[in-house]
Design a protein around this motif. Structure first.
Motif, short mmCIF file in Angstrom:
data_model
loop_
_atom_site.label_atom_id
_atom_site.label_comp_id
_atom_site.label_asym_id
_atom_site.label_seq_id
_atom_site.Cartn_x
_atom_site.Cartn_y
_atom_site.Cartn_z
N TYR A 1 10.05 10.64 26.58
CA TYR A 1 10.07 9.21 26.32
C TYR A 1 11.50 8.69 26.13
O TYR A 1 12.30 9.29 25.41
CB TYR A 1 9.25 8.88 25.06
N VAL A 2 11.78 7.56 26.76
CA VAL A 2 13.06 6.88 26.57
C VAL A 2 12.78 5.45 26.13
O VAL A 2 11.90 4.77 26.66
CB VAL A 2 13.90 6.90 27.87
N SER A 3 13.52 5.00 25.13
CA SER A 3 13.31 3.65 24.58
C SER A 3 13.55 2.59 25.65
O SER A 3 14.51 2.68 26.42
CB SER A 3 14.26 3.41 23.42
N PRO A 4 12.70 1.57 25.71
CA PRO A 4 12.93 0.48 26.67
C PRO A 4 14.20 -0.31 26.37
O PRO A 4 14.69 -1.02 27.25
CB PRO A 4 11.68 -0.40 26.52
N PHE A 5 14.74 -0.19 25.18
CA PHE A 5 16.00 -0.87 24.85
C PHE A 5 17.19 -0.21 25.53
O PHE A 5 18.25 -0.82 25.66
CB PHE A 5 16.24 -0.86 23.34
N TYR A 6 17.03 1.04 25.95
CA TYR A 6 18.16 1.81 26.48
C TYR A 6 17.96 2.22 27.94
O TYR A 6 18.70 3.06 28.45
CB TYR A 6 18.38 3.06 25.64
N SER A 7 17.00 1.65 28.61
CA SER A 7 16.73 2.06 29.98
C SER A 7 16.86 0.89 30.95
O SER A 7 16.33 -0.20 30.69
CB SER A 7 15.31 2.64 30.07
N PRO A 8 17.60 1.09 32.06
CA PRO A 8 18.30 2.31 32.45
C PRO A 8 19.60 2.48 31.68
O PRO A 8 20.24 1.50 31.33
CB PRO A 8 18.58 2.08 33.94
N GLY B 1 32.58 2.58 25.32
CA GLY B 1 32.43 3.33 24.09
C GLY B 1 31.36 2.80 23.16
O GLY B 1 31.04 3.45 22.15
N LEU B 2 30.80 1.63 23.47
CA LEU B 2 29.77 1.05 22.60
C LEU B 2 28.39 1.58 23.01
O LEU B 2 28.26 2.39 23.91
CB LEU B 2 29.81 -0.47 22.70
N SER B 3 27.39 1.08 22.34
CA SER B 3 26.02 1.50 22.64
C SER B 3 25.66 1.13 24.07
O SER B 3 25.90 0.00 24.51
CB SER B 3 25.05 0.83 21.67
N PRO B 4 25.09 2.05 24.83
CA PRO B 4 24.69 1.74 26.22
C PRO B 4 23.59 0.69 26.30
O PRO B 4 23.40 0.08 27.35
CB PRO B 4 24.22 3.08 26.77
N ALA B 5 22.90 0.45 25.19
CA ALA B 5 21.85 -0.57 25.20
C ALA B 5 22.43 -1.96 25.45
O ALA B 5 21.75 -2.84 26.01
CB ALA B 5 21.09 -0.57 23.86
N LEU B 6 23.67 -2.17 25.05
CA LEU B 6 24.30 -3.49 25.21
C LEU B 6 24.55 -3.82 26.67
O LEU B 6 24.75 -4.99 27.02
CB LEU B 6 25.62 -3.54 24.43
N LEU B 7 24.52 -2.82 27.55
CA LEU B 7 24.76 -3.06 28.97
C LEU B 7 23.51 -3.58 29.68
O LEU B 7 23.61 -4.23 30.71
CB LEU B 7 25.22 -1.77 29.64
N ILE B 8 22.35 -3.27 29.13
CA ILE B 8 21.11 -3.61 29.83
C ILE B 8 20.30 -4.68 29.12
O ILE B 8 19.59 -5.47 29.75
CB ILE B 8 20.24 -2.33 30.03
N LEU B 9 20.42 -4.76 27.79
CA LEU B 9 19.60 -5.72 27.04
C LEU B 9 19.94 -7.17 27.36
O LEU B 9 19.12 -8.06 27.11
CB LEU B 9 19.76 -5.48 25.53
N VAL B 10 21.12 -7.42 27.90
CA VAL B 10 21.51 -8.79 28.22
C VAL B 10 20.55 -9.43 29.22
O VAL B 10 20.30 -10.64 29.16
CB VAL B 10 22.96 -8.83 28.75
N PHE B 11 19.95 -8.63 30.09
CA PHE B 11 19.08 -9.19 31.13
C PHE B 11 17.70 -9.57 30.58
O PHE B 11 17.28 -10.72 30.74
CB PHE B 11 18.98 -8.22 32.30
N ASP C 1 9.89 1.03 21.27
CA ASP C 1 11.18 1.56 20.84
C ASP C 1 11.06 2.29 19.52
O ASP C 1 11.64 3.37 19.33
CB ASP C 1 12.19 0.42 20.73
N PHE C 2 10.32 1.71 18.58
CA PHE C 2 10.18 2.32 17.25
C PHE C 2 9.45 3.65 17.34
O PHE C 2 9.77 4.60 16.61
CB PHE C 2 9.43 1.36 16.33
#
Length: 273
Positions: free
Chosen positions: A65-72, A95-105, A256-257
């Motif tokens: 399982y991978v959190s939907p906040f961090y995929s892809p 260097g920041l959390s990879p979630a910040l790259l995808i959650l914007v959409f 996610d939780f």
């Protein structure tokens, strides 16, 4: 000679000179404030939770399982996800959390959503707080000026939300593997992911922009029977857009939780078969 009854003189809303001579700001006696208060509380709770999880940069993967906040996952500092959408296109400089790259959409899609606009306009800005209750603002410009004029890019966020939903569908398919990545597994997490992806797709295609794209510009439905049927389907979902907006918001947070609990070792994923 102006009498004060001309249309151009009716300004100021409840503060205008043409308003009936009553002292109350409105005549509602029910608990009208409960709805906007509940909306603001629900949205604020999600903002606080999602912000914490987005910046945590940890506990977002528990095989399979991978959190939907961090995929892809698009950065080199992503946790190893065997067989999952882990594309290190941003290299090591992020260097920041990879979630910040995808959650914007998905965040942009929801922020500009017609229903969510109504929800947080009423819940946070009291614009207006409820039907037949005047808003406290003296001036109203709608969505014609910055920054609210940016709400008009909702359609483009819809286009961006489609591939994100597709990737989450792929993640859901991968949940039919076990921790050794062998197929034929189904755990409680699989059900959690299945419910989430159904709600995500239902919310996405019930979007007003989707309905307009499918049939909003057709002059003759009789000449486009397939698009007409699709338009009717999306229209039925669109009537439940508010319910789907809340249900999918809750489901993605619960999804996610659930991964977070598995990743931290709070419990093991119950296997159904």
């Amino acid at each position: 000679m102006a009498t004060g009854t001309e249309p151009h003189s009716r300004t100021g809303g409840v503060r205008g000179a043409s308003r009936a001579a009553i002292t109350a700001r409105h005549l509602r006696t029910d608990r009208w404030w409960l709805a906007p208060a509940a909306t603001a509380t629900g949205l604020l709770a999600f903002v606080v939770y999602s912000t914490w999880r987005a910046f945590a940069n940890a506990d977002y993967y528990a095989a399979p399982y991978v959190s939907p906040f961090y995929s892809p996952c698009l950065a080199e500092n992503c946790a190893p996800m065997k067989g999952g959408p882990n594309w290190e296109i941003f290299g090591s400089w992020w260097g920041l959390s990879p979630a910040l790259l995808i959650l914007v959409f998905p965040l942009g899609f929801r922020l500009t959503c017609y229903y969510y606009r109504k929800a947080y306009y009423r819940g946070f800005w009291a614009s207006p707080p409820a039907c037949a209750v005047a808003e406290p603002h003296r001036k109203y410009t709608g969505e014609t000026r910055f920054p609210l004029i940016l709400q008009n890019i909702h359609r483009y966020f819809f286009y961006a939300a489609l591939p994100v939903a597709g990737i989450l569908t792929y993640d859901t398919v991968l949940t039919f593997r076990d921790e050794r990545y062998e197929w034929g597994h189904m755990g409680l997490g699989t059900l959690v992911f299945l419910i989430n992806i159904v709600l995500i797709w239902a919310y996405t295609i019930s979007c007003h922009s989707c309905r307009h794209i499918i049939g909003g510009r057709l002059r003759h439905f009789s000449r486009h029977p397939v698009r007409y049927r699709l338009w009717g389907l999306v229209g039925r979902l669109n009537a439940r857009h508010m319910l789907l907006a809340w249900a999918s918001l809750i489901s993605v947070a619960l999804c996610d939780f659930y991964v977070h609990l598995l990743a931290t070792g709070a419990f093991e994923d119950p296997r159904l078969f």
